[in-house]
Design a protein around this motif. Structure first.
Motif, short mmCIF file in Angstrom:
data_model
loop_
_atom_site.label_atom_id
_atom_site.label_comp_id
_atom_site.label_asym_id
_atom_site.label_seq_id
_atom_site.Cartn_x
_atom_site.Cartn_y
_atom_site.Cartn_z
N UNK A 1 50.81 95.89 20.79
CA UNK A 1 50.38 96.86 20.91
C UNK A 1 49.87 98.23 21.51
N UNK A 2 48.87 98.88 20.76
CA UNK A 2 48.06 99.95 21.21
C UNK A 2 46.72 99.07 22.14
N UNK A 3 46.61 98.44 23.13
CA UNK A 3 46.21 98.09 23.91
C UNK A 3 46.13 98.16 25.28
N UNK A 4 44.93 98.52 26.15
CA UNK A 4 45.27 98.51 27.17
C UNK A 4 46.62 97.52 28.43
N UNK A 5 46.60 96.44 27.71
CA UNK A 5 47.38 95.44 28.47
C UNK A 5 48.01 95.05 28.17
N UNK A 6 48.74 94.97 26.69
CA UNK A 6 49.44 94.05 26.63
C UNK A 6 50.11 92.42 26.65
N UNK A 7 50.12 91.87 25.88
CA UNK A 7 50.72 90.51 26.90
C UNK A 7 50.84 89.19 26.31
N UNK A 8 50.99 88.33 26.81
CA UNK A 8 50.55 86.62 26.29
C UNK A 8 49.59 85.86 27.34
N UNK A 9 48.29 85.42 26.49
CA UNK A 9 47.16 85.15 26.86
C UNK A 9 46.87 83.92 26.91
N UNK A 10 46.40 82.89 28.36
CA UNK A 10 46.13 81.14 27.74
C UNK A 10 45.02 81.35 27.42
N UNK A 11 45.13 80.65 26.51
CA UNK A 11 43.36 80.65 25.96
C UNK A 11 43.32 78.96 26.28
N UNK A 12 42.17 78.59 27.15
CA UNK A 12 41.01 77.31 27.20
C UNK A 12 40.19 76.64 25.93
N UNK A 13 39.56 77.53 25.94
CA UNK A 13 38.73 77.85 24.55
C UNK A 13 38.61 77.94 23.46
N UNK A 14 37.19 78.20 22.61
CA UNK A 14 37.45 78.99 21.05
C UNK A 14 37.64 79.99 21.86
N UNK A 15 39.05 80.92 21.31
CA UNK A 15 38.43 82.57 21.45
C UNK A 15 38.54 83.00 20.19
#
Length: 193
Positions: free
Chosen positions: A117-131
């Motif tokens: 949506x309306x974010x500056x860098x949409x996409x998929x993001x890996x998370x390694x900890x509690x986000x």
């Protein structure tokens, strides 16, 4: 100094604790990620103690399976590291009496969230900890000027159902209703209209 070291080794031995680098007989190496739920794409290091022939780095395939010597194919996805360790150890018992197995998550590649949506860098993001949601929005470069800040939603798949969590950016940033800033889970999708 040498006497102190010998005394410490004696105390540890009397307490029945393993010495440095030693794994106690009949048990598994304890890892902080024992409750981590394995997913497709994760890279695992699997090792049988004192057997270099049974040390492997494996990737969990799209069907959720891995392959390990003497055991063959094993379903890994959806199990915790501890459950997979017990499963493989139970299958190895026919070949290795009292197997001491260690499994380490080398790369948690299945821990992915999506921000669209309306974010500056949409996409998929890996998370390694509690986000949290706010942290994920930051990972996506923040909201763009046209974003509807107070209509953000988090979509989560649970047991074949989709749950929707509302997120009102202004309230959270003002320190109000912080319960909206939930910790994200594998596969969560944040939609910023």
């Amino acid at each position: 100094m040498k006497k102190y070291f010998i005394l410490m080794v004696a105390i540890i031995s009397l307490a029945g604790l393993p010495l440095w680098g030693e794994t106690p007989k009949g048990s598994s190496a304890v890892s902080p990620d024992q409750n981590y739920i394995i997913g497709s794409g994760d890279v695992l290091d699997i090792a049988l103690w004192r057997d270099d022939a049974l040390v492997r780095t494996v990737t969990v395939l799209a069907d959720g399976k891995i392959s390990f010597p003497l055991v063959g194919e094993v379903v890994a996805a959806g199990k915790t590291v501890g459950e997979l360790k017990k499963d493989i150890a139970a299958r190895l018992v026919d070949y290795v009496p009292e197997p001491v197995l260690s499994i380490e998550v080398k790369q948690p590649n299945s821990m992915i969230i999506y921000v669209t949506g309306r974010v500056n860098t949409p996409g998929r993001f890996p998370i390694g900890a509690n986000v949290t949601v706010l942290q994920a929005l930051s990972m996506a470069g923040g909201l763009n000027p046209f974003a509807s800040k107070n209509k953000i939603k988090v979509f989560r798949q649970e047991g074949g159902q989709t749950r929707v969590f509302p997120f009102k950016y202004d309230e959270v940033v003002d320190g109000k209703k912080l319960e909206q800033n939930i910790p994200l889970q594998r596969g969560d999708v944040i939609v910023v209209p």
